[in-house]
Design a protein around this motif. Structure first.
Motif, PDB file in Angstrom:
ATOM      1  N   ILE A   1     -29.179 -17.287 -32.466  1.00  0.00           N
ATOM      2  CA  ILE A   1     -29.309 -15.751 -32.788  1.00  0.00           C
ATOM      3  C   ILE A   1     -27.826 -15.199 -33.041  1.00  0.00           C
ATOM      4  N   GLN A   2     -26.782 -15.430 -32.393  1.00  0.00           N
ATOM      5  CA  GLN A   2     -25.585 -14.953 -32.548  1.00  0.00           C
ATOM      6  C   GLN A   2     -25.199 -15.318 -33.775  1.00  0.00           C
ATOM      7  N   GLN A   3     -25.308 -16.502 -34.134  1.00  0.00           N
ATOM      8  CA  GLN A   3     -24.957 -17.084 -35.440  1.00  0.00           C
ATOM      9  C   GLN A   3     -25.488 -16.277 -36.500  1.00  0.00           C
ATOM     10  N   GLN A   4     -26.847 -16.067 -36.382  1.00  0.00           N
ATOM     11  CA  GLN A   4     -27.723 -15.424 -37.527  1.00  0.00           C
ATOM     12  C   GLN A   4     -27.152 -13.946 -37.631  1.00  0.00           C
ATOM     13  N   LEU A   5     -26.759 -13.339 -36.426  1.00  0.00           N
ATOM     14  CA  LEU A   5     -26.134 -12.003 -36.736  1.00  0.00           C
ATOM     15  C   LEU A   5     -24.885 -12.043 -36.902  1.00  0.00           C
ATOM     16  N   GLY A   6     -24.098 -13.056 -37.188  1.00  0.00           N
ATOM     17  CA  GLY A   6     -22.885 -12.979 -37.762  1.00  0.00           C
ATOM     18  C   GLY A   6     -21.842 -12.924 -36.622  1.00  0.00           C
ATOM     19  N   ASN A   7     -22.226 -13.094 -35.386  1.00  0.00           N
ATOM     20  CA  ASN A   7     -21.134 -12.955 -34.155  1.00  0.00           C
ATOM     21  C   ASN A   7     -20.641 -14.182 -33.872  1.00  0.00           C
ATOM     22  N   ARG A   8     -20.911 -15.130 -34.326  1.00  0.00           N
ATOM     23  CA  ARG A   8     -20.079 -16.732 -34.180  1.00  0.00           C
ATOM     24  C   ARG A   8     -20.603 -17.291 -35.217  1.00  0.00           C
ATOM     25  N   ASN A   9     -19.588 -18.269 -35.533  1.00  0.00           N
ATOM     26  CA  ASN A   9     -19.778 -19.418 -36.782  1.00  0.00           C
ATOM     27  C   ASN A   9     -19.738 -20.645 -36.351  1.00  0.00           C
ATOM     28  N   SER A  10     -19.591 -20.952 -35.038  1.00  0.00           N
ATOM     29  CA  SER A  10     -19.669 -22.423 -34.968  1.00  0.00           C
ATOM     30  C   SER A  10     -20.489 -22.920 -33.575  1.00  0.00           C
ATOM     31  N   ALA A  11     -20.829 -23.964 -33.512  1.00  0.00           N
ATOM     32  CA  ALA A  11     -21.932 -24.241 -32.578  1.00  0.00           C
ATOM     33  C   ALA A  11     -20.983 -24.536 -31.196  1.00  0.00           C
ATOM     34  N   LEU A  12     -21.901 -24.240 -30.033  1.00  0.00           N
ATOM     35  CA  LEU A  12     -21.250 -24.452 -28.835  1.00  0.00           C
ATOM     36  C   LEU A  12     -21.000 -25.824 -28.266  1.00  0.00           C
ATOM     37  N   ASP A  13     -20.059 -26.299 -27.805  1.00  0.00           N
ATOM     38  CA  ASP A  13     -19.801 -27.846 -27.259  1.00  0.00           C
ATOM     39  C   ASP A  13     -20.556 -27.888 -25.926  1.00  0.00           C
ATOM     40  N   VAL A  14     -21.559 -28.530 -25.452  1.00  0.00           N
ATOM     41  CA  VAL A  14     -22.296 -28.723 -24.435  1.00  0.00           C
ATOM     42  C   VAL A  14     -21.934 -30.305 -24.096  1.00  0.00           C
ATOM     43  N   TYR A  15     -21.518 -30.598 -22.622  1.00  0.00           N
ATOM     44  CA  TYR A  15     -21.335 -31.751 -22.376  1.00  0.00           C
ATOM     45  C   TYR A  15     -22.411 -32.265 -21.360  1.00  0.00           C
ATOM     46  N   ILE A  16     -23.119 -33.306 -21.444  1.00  0.00           N
ATOM     47  CA  ILE A  16     -24.296 -33.512 -20.526  1.00  0.00           C
ATOM     48  C   ILE A  16     -24.134 -35.099 -19.887  1.00  0.00           C
ATOM     49  N   TYR A  17     -24.437 -35.041 -18.517  1.00  0.00           N
ATOM     50  CA  TYR A  17     -24.479 -36.480 -18.141  1.00  0.00           C
ATOM     51  C   TYR A  17     -25.992 -36.879 -17.966  1.00  0.00           C
ATOM     52  N   THR A  18     -26.297 -37.580 -18.809  1.00  0.00           N
ATOM     53  CA  THR A  18     -27.759 -38.166 -18.938  1.00  0.00           C
ATOM     54  C   THR A  18     -27.649 -39.423 -19.530  1.00  0.00           C
ATOM     55  N   GLU A  19     -28.718 -40.286 -19.226  1.00  0.00           N
ATOM     56  CA  GLU A  19     -28.776 -41.803 -20.080  1.00  0.00           C
ATOM     57  C   GLU A  19     -29.151 -41.468 -21.351  1.00  0.00           C
ATOM     58  N   ASP A  20     -30.003 -40.433 -21.776  1.00  0.00           N
ATOM     59  CA  ASP A  20     -30.365 -40.366 -23.327  1.00  0.00           C
ATOM     60  C   ASP A  20     -30.389 -38.860 -23.806  1.00  0.00           C
ATOM     61  N   LEU A  21     -29.428 -38.582 -24.444  1.00  0.00           N
ATOM     62  CA  LEU A  21     -29.283 -37.111 -25.017  1.00  0.00           C
ATOM     63  C   LEU A  21     -30.598 -37.143 -25.706  1.00  0.00           C
ATOM     64  N   ASN A  22     -31.099 -37.795 -26.470  1.00  0.00           N
ATOM     65  CA  ASN A  22     -32.077 -37.545 -27.313  1.00  0.00           C
ATOM     66  C   ASN A  22     -33.447 -37.303 -26.458  1.00  0.00           C
TER      67      ASN A  22
END
Ligand SMILES: [Zn+2]
Ligand SMILES: [Zn+2]
Length: 244
Positions: free
Chosen positions: A77-98
């Motif tokens: 929503i912040q991207q749609q409102l023009g308040n940000r233009n990049s994705a947030l990097d999130v690092y997760i410890y898990t066997e399968d991100l998918n």
């Protein structure tokens, strides 16, 4: 470096509070360790969600990841409102991100945590170590340019890995799910006496107890750790802020 406790309950939040979520800041760099239930409504008392540079998730139990799914919508929503233009990097410890129900790669760029990686985010360096829990879980360390370090245990039972990983750290933010009398009652979590032993063996500078229980008198937790660790001990609460 500055730590602010955003949420600190284990399992589920008490009224108007949150489960695991910690804001670590170094100058303009702002990162989150875990993003549990209720975290976003607390976090925005301290910073805007667009100020977050990266998020690190110790494991995918709901009390550590629940609000990440809402954060994804917020980023969209912040991207749609023009308040940000990049994705947030999130690092997760898990066997399968998918397997995680993240839907918008343009909003959140999810990465698997590799235990050997060193991730640089602005003025902080972030590293990891395997812990002892029901599912893959890592401890997370933030280190600044001066070598000041903060280690967060995530959820874990007693393991020498945590002692090694937090050796001489300036601050250890450690889960303390059980009282002394409950030692060994539930695998994959720590009791007060184990917390004290780990802190003492690791020779950390100070201790913050977190992931607190919903039973008993939590004001007793510090008293039970004290015989093992004589330096500064704090019990996490919303907004607890410590400068390192
Ligand atoms: Zn937990
Ligand atoms: Zn857990």
């Amino acid at each position: 470096m500055k730590l602010t406790v955003i949420g600190y309950w284990g399992a589920y939040p008490k009224e108007n509070e949150a489960t695991a979520c910690y804001l670590i800041e170094q100058d303009e760099t702002k990162i989150l360790f875990d993003c549990g239930s209720g975290a976003l409504s607390q976090l925005t008392n301290y910073i805007s969600i667009n100020e977050i540079d990266a998020v690190f998730i110790s494991h995918i139990h709901a009390d550590h990841i629940a609000d990440l799914y809402c954060l994804e919508y917020a980023m969209l929503i912040q991207q749609q409102l023009g308040n940000r233009n990049s994705a947030l990097d999130v690092y997760i410890y898990t066997e399968d991100l998918n397997h995680l129900p993240l839907e918008y790669p343009t909003a959140i760029r999810a990465h698997s945590i590799n235990l050997t990686s060193v991730i640089k985010v602005g003025k902080l360096e972030v590293t990891f170590a395997e812990m002892l829990h029901e599912i893959p879980t890592c401890a997370i360390k933030a280190t600044n340019a001066k070598g000041t370090s903060l280690v967060y245990s995530g959820d874990s039972g007693y393991t020498p890995n945590l002692i090694r990983f937090s050796q001489d750290a300036d601050l250890l933010l450690i889960e303390c799910s059980f009282y002394q009398r409950q030692k060994g009652y539930v695998k994959g979590h720590l009791s007060t006496t184990e917390v004290g032993e780990i802190a003492s063996k690791a020779n950390v500078g100070e201790l913050v107890l977190t992931h607190l229980p919903h039973f008993g008198d939590i004001s007793q937790l510090i008293n039970e750790v004290r015989p093992y660790f004589q330096k500064k001990i704090s019990k996490a609460h919303t907004g607890l802020s410590i400068l390192l």
